[in-house]
Design a protein around this motif. Structure first.
Motif, PDB file in Angstrom:
ATOM      1  N   PRO A   1      50.542  -4.802 -10.308  1.00  0.00           N
ATOM      2  CA  PRO A   1      51.063  -4.749 -11.685  1.00  0.00           C
ATOM      3  C   PRO A   1      50.455  -3.622 -12.520  1.00  0.00           C
ATOM      4  O   PRO A   1      51.161  -2.975 -13.295  1.00  0.00           O
ATOM      5  CB  PRO A   1      50.697  -6.115 -12.266  1.00  0.00           C
ATOM      6  CG  PRO A   1      50.554  -7.006 -11.079  1.00  0.00           C
ATOM      7  CD  PRO A   1      50.064  -6.131  -9.961  1.00  0.00           C
ATOM      8  N   GLU A   2      49.166  -3.366 -12.368  1.00  0.00           N
ATOM      9  CA  GLU A   2      48.549  -2.303 -13.176  1.00  0.00           C
ATOM     10  C   GLU A   2      49.080  -0.922 -12.784  1.00  0.00           C
ATOM     11  O   GLU A   2      49.256  -0.049 -13.630  1.00  0.00           O
ATOM     12  CB  GLU A   2      47.015  -2.350 -13.083  1.00  0.00           C
ATOM     13  CG  GLU A   2      46.447  -2.195 -11.693  1.00  0.00           C
ATOM     14  CD  GLU A   2      46.357  -3.494 -10.891  1.00  0.00           C
ATOM     15  OE1 GLU A   2      45.786  -3.436  -9.792  1.00  0.00           O
ATOM     16  OE2 GLU A   2      46.850  -4.541 -11.338  1.00  0.00           O
ATOM     17  N   ASP A   3      49.369  -0.720 -11.495  1.00  0.00           N
ATOM     18  CA  ASP A   3      49.953   0.545 -11.057  1.00  0.00           C
ATOM     19  C   ASP A   3      51.397   0.675 -11.538  1.00  0.00           C
ATOM     20  O   ASP A   3      51.846   1.756 -11.905  1.00  0.00           O
ATOM     21  CB  ASP A   3      49.905   0.676  -9.542  1.00  0.00           C
ATOM     22  CG  ASP A   3      48.496   0.850  -9.007  1.00  0.00           C
ATOM     23  OD1 ASP A   3      47.578   1.106  -9.811  1.00  0.00           O
ATOM     24  OD2 ASP A   3      48.313   0.737  -7.778  1.00  0.00           O
ATOM     25  N   LEU A   4      52.108  -0.443 -11.537  1.00  0.00           N
ATOM     26  CA  LEU A   4      53.482  -0.436 -12.019  1.00  0.00           C
ATOM     27  C   LEU A   4      53.521  -0.081 -13.506  1.00  0.00           C
ATOM     28  O   LEU A   4      54.374   0.696 -13.945  1.00  0.00           O
ATOM     29  CB  LEU A   4      54.138  -1.795 -11.774  1.00  0.00           C
ATOM     30  CG  LEU A   4      55.641  -1.872 -11.978  1.00  0.00           C
ATOM     31  CD1 LEU A   4      56.384  -0.843 -11.152  1.00  0.00           C
ATOM     32  CD2 LEU A   4      56.138  -3.271 -11.656  1.00  0.00           C
ATOM     33  N   GLU A   5      52.576  -0.613 -14.282  1.00  0.00           N
ATOM     34  CA  GLU A   5      52.493  -0.263 -15.713  1.00  0.00           C
ATOM     35  C   GLU A   5      52.208   1.224 -15.889  1.00  0.00           C
ATOM     36  O   GLU A   5      52.781   1.879 -16.762  1.00  0.00           O
ATOM     37  CB  GLU A   5      51.420  -1.105 -16.414  1.00  0.00           C
ATOM     38  CG  GLU A   5      51.816  -2.534 -16.650  1.00  0.00           C
ATOM     39  CD  GLU A   5      53.099  -2.660 -17.465  1.00  0.00           C
ATOM     40  OE1 GLU A   5      53.258  -1.925 -18.473  1.00  0.00           O
ATOM     41  OE2 GLU A   5      53.947  -3.479 -17.085  1.00  0.00           O
ATOM     42  N   TYR A   6      51.334   1.773 -15.054  1.00  0.00           N
ATOM     43  CA  TYR A   6      51.024   3.196 -15.106  1.00  0.00           C
ATOM     44  C   TYR A   6      52.285   4.019 -14.797  1.00  0.00           C
ATOM     45  O   TYR A   6      52.584   5.002 -15.476  1.00  0.00           O
ATOM     46  CB  TYR A   6      49.906   3.528 -14.119  1.00  0.00           C
ATOM     47  CG  TYR A   6      49.550   4.983 -14.064  1.00  0.00           C
ATOM     48  CD1 TYR A   6      48.880   5.601 -15.115  1.00  0.00           C
ATOM     49  CD2 TYR A   6      49.896   5.749 -12.954  1.00  0.00           C
ATOM     50  CE1 TYR A   6      48.565   6.944 -15.068  1.00  0.00           C
ATOM     51  CE2 TYR A   6      49.582   7.099 -12.896  1.00  0.00           C
ATOM     52  CZ  TYR A   6      48.922   7.697 -13.958  1.00  0.00           C
ATOM     53  OH  TYR A   6      48.622   9.021 -13.903  1.00  0.00           O
ATOM     54  N   MET A   7      53.046   3.594 -13.805  1.00  0.00           N
ATOM     55  CA  MET A   7      54.276   4.297 -13.444  1.00  0.00           C
ATOM     56  C   MET A   7      55.288   4.250 -14.586  1.00  0.00           C
ATOM     57  O   MET A   7      55.960   5.249 -14.869  1.00  0.00           O
ATOM     58  CB  MET A   7      54.874   3.678 -12.173  1.00  0.00           C
ATOM     59  CG  MET A   7      54.036   3.926 -10.940  1.00  0.00           C
ATOM     60  SD  MET A   7      54.544   2.941  -9.518  1.00  0.00           S
ATOM     61  CE  MET A   7      56.195   3.504  -9.261  1.00  0.00           C
ATOM     62  N   LYS A   8      55.385   3.117 -15.264  1.00  0.00           N
ATOM     63  CA  LYS A   8      56.283   3.000 -16.401  1.00  0.00           C
ATOM     64  C   LYS A   8      55.912   3.974 -17.509  1.00  0.00           C
ATOM     65  O   LYS A   8      56.766   4.629 -18.107  1.00  0.00           O
ATOM     66  CB  LYS A   8      56.296   1.573 -16.956  1.00  0.00           C
ATOM     67  CG  LYS A   8      56.984   0.569 -16.080  1.00  0.00           C
ATOM     68  CD  LYS A   8      56.877  -0.806 -16.732  1.00  0.00           C
ATOM     69  CE  LYS A   8      57.363  -1.914 -15.849  1.00  0.00           C
ATOM     70  NZ  LYS A   8      57.202  -3.238 -16.504  1.00  0.00           N
ATOM     71  N   ARG A   9      54.584   4.087 -17.769  1.00  0.00           N
ATOM     72  CA  ARG A   9      54.122   5.033 -18.801  1.00  0.00           C
ATOM     73  C   ARG A   9      54.479   6.459 -18.412  1.00  0.00           C
ATOM     74  O   ARG A   9      54.899   7.251 -19.252  1.00  0.00           O
ATOM     75  CB  ARG A   9      52.618   4.897 -19.028  1.00  0.00           C
ATOM     76  CG  ARG A   9      52.237   3.696 -19.871  1.00  0.00           C
ATOM     77  CD  ARG A   9      50.806   3.768 -20.409  1.00  0.00           C
ATOM     78  NE  ARG A   9      49.812   4.082 -19.413  1.00  0.00           N
ATOM     79  CZ  ARG A   9      49.181   3.198 -18.629  1.00  0.00           C
ATOM     80  NH1 ARG A   9      49.475   1.912 -18.735  1.00  0.00           N
ATOM     81  NH2 ARG A   9      48.284   3.572 -17.758  1.00  0.00           N
ATOM     82  N   LEU A  10      54.324   6.795 -17.142  1.00  0.00           N
ATOM     83  CA  LEU A  10      54.670   8.139 -16.678  1.00  0.00           C
ATOM     84  C   LEU A  10      56.158   8.406 -16.878  1.00  0.00           C
ATOM     85  O   LEU A  10      56.547   9.498 -17.309  1.00  0.00           O
ATOM     86  CB  LEU A  10      54.314   8.296 -15.198  1.00  0.00           C
ATOM     87  CG  LEU A  10      52.853   8.447 -14.851  1.00  0.00           C
ATOM     88  CD1 LEU A  10      52.651   8.444 -13.345  1.00  0.00           C
ATOM     89  CD2 LEU A  10      52.284   9.715 -15.463  1.00  0.00           C
TER      90      LEU A  10
END
Length: 107
Positions: A92-101
């Motif tokens: 989930p934390e990586d997915l949130e990072y991808m969303k921000r990108l």
């Protein structure tokens, strides 16, 4: 005009695209070929149909049959969607990072 042609025209017009733009985007050498799809004079082959569906981000089933629930789009916020990379679920934390990108670094 066929129902297929009407769906094509509606999708194209809703995006403000010209027939020439769509023809070039799907790799046709002639705008008239694409126009004939909209007018119901010709039907695309399977490969071209797939290119059209991808361009408009809809399913081929929607193009052919008008089944709206078959649109291919999925929102990253959909909690039932599982995203994987190399066969493993994205944390989930990586997915949130991808969303921000994808938002251009915005929160």
């Amino acid at each position: 005009m066929s129902e297929f042609g009407e769906r094509l025209a509606n999708l194209r017009e809703s995006r403000g695209w010209s027939k020439t733009y769509v023809a070039k985007a799907i790799g046709l050498s002639s705008m008239q070929t694409y126009a004939n799809y909209e007018y119901g004079r010709r039907e695309p082959d399977f490969q071209t149909l797939n290119k059209i569906a991808n361009l408009f981000n809809v399913s081929t089933d929607y193009l052919l049959n008008g089944n709206k629930e078959e649109h291919k789009t999925a929102d990253l916020a959909d909690k039932d969607t599982v995203f994987t990379y190399e066969g493993r679920q994205i944390p989930p934390e990586d997915l949130e990072y991808m969303k921000r990108l994808l938002r251009g670094g915005k929160q």
